[in-house]
Design an enzyme around this catalytic site. Structure first.
Site, mmCIF file in Angstrom:
data_model
loop_
_atom_site.group_PDB
_atom_site.id
_atom_site.type_symbol
_atom_site.label_atom_id
_atom_site.label_comp_id
_atom_site.label_asym_id
_atom_site.label_seq_id
_atom_site.Cartn_x
_atom_site.Cartn_y
_atom_site.Cartn_z
ATOM 1 N N CYS A 204 0.866 -1.176 0.000
ATOM 2 C CA CYS A 204 0.000 0.000 0.000
ATOM 3 C C CYS A 204 0.897 1.218 0.000
ATOM 4 O O CYS A 204 1.516 1.535 1.014
ATOM 5 C CB CYS A 204 -0.929 0.000 1.211
ATOM 6 S SG CYS A 204 -1.959 1.482 1.322
ATOM 7 N N GLU B 131 -3.795 1.017 -6.227
ATOM 8 C CA GLU B 131 -2.791 0.090 -6.738
ATOM 9 C C GLU B 131 -2.730 0.236 -8.257
ATOM 10 O O GLU B 131 -3.703 0.675 -8.890
ATOM 11 C CB GLU B 131 -3.119 -1.365 -6.375
ATOM 12 C CG GLU B 131 -2.822 -1.736 -4.932
ATOM 13 C CD GLU B 131 -1.349 -1.710 -4.573
ATOM 14 O OE1 GLU B 131 -0.519 -1.405 -5.462
ATOM 15 O OE2 GLU B 131 -1.026 -1.977 -3.405
#
Length: 254
Positions: free
Chosen positions: A2, A113
């Protein structure tokens, strides 16, 4: 992994949502739709407050994203320590002590992402497609995190500037619906685990590790978004708007 997320809720709303007992309005952050490592972020944690006695108090605090271990010689190491793997967080020297007594929750709307489609014969290299991963029901997320304090020995201890408070986000293997984009995802803690995760009396590593179970799959939306999020200087709610990917991207992903 992340490396970018969004956190746009007002601190007053977070205080209510996470049942925070104390918050200093001076520690206010604006809505951020493109949070990147080294930025200041909101964190929910429990620690004693000097004026209130020895018992832990739930607080909303501002920490810098990118954990700096207390023993680090240079705080710059935090640039690379914005994630910690759930599988090893209890044993790595950089995180072991924090995992025992300095756990926190990091509020978020969702995270980003990037997926690079497979290059097919005769085609030019495909562009990376960013995705925003967020709850289908629009609920607030709470990432499992750790925090740490680092002291600058060149500054007197009683000077607030001598102390740096930092944090990291714990990651787990991505659930099947999301693994097509990236094999890792932040550990999202459901509400019924918040109290246990923040409980400072829970110091047993095995018991704490039991809280690292991945969330129920199928609750997250995988939303394609525009490339502007790739530049951390871009910041606004438009970064979360759905933008359909090119046909070859969608075909390769799904």
């Amino acid at each position: 992994m992340c490396g970018r997320y969004a956190s746009s809720r007002k601190p007053e709303d977070l205080v209510e949502l996470f049942e925070v007992a104390t918050w200093d309005p001076k520690e206010a952050l604006a809505a951020d739709w493109n949070v990147a490592p080294t930025k200041d972020v909101f964190a929910v944690l429990e620690r004693p407050v000097r004026e209130a006695g020895p018992e832990p108090v739930r607080q909303l605090r501002v920490l810098r994203w990118g954990l700096v271990p207390s023993w680090a010689k240079d705080p710059a190491v935090g640039v690379k320590m914005f994630n910690a793997r759930a599988e090893t967080v209890h044993e790595k020297p950089a995180y072991r002590r924090a995992f025992s007594t300095r756990r926190c929750l990091l509020p978020a709307d969702g995270y980003f992402e990037w997926h690079t489609p497979e290059k097919l014969p005769g085609q030019k290299a495909p562009k990376k497609q960013p995705y925003f991963v967020t709850p289908k029901d629009g609920a607030e997320l709470a990432f499992a995190g750790l925090y740490e304090f680092w002291r600058d020995r060149n500054i007197p201890e009683d000077d607030p500037a001598a102390w740096l408070a930092t944090c990291t986000i714990i990651t787990v293997a991505a659930e099947p619906e999301l693994a097509h984009v990236h094999p890792r995802m932040p550990l999202i803690l459901p509400r019924d685990r918040w109290d246990d995760w923040l409980d400072r009396s829970l110091t047993d590593a095995d018991e704490a590790a039991a809280l690292l179970a991945p969330p129920t799959p199928g609750l997250m939306e995988l939303r394609p978004v525009g490339p502007a999020v790739g530049n951390f200087r871009n910041n606004g709610p438009e970064l979360l708007e759905r933008v359909e990917p090119e046909k070859e991207d969608a075909g390769t992903l799904f």
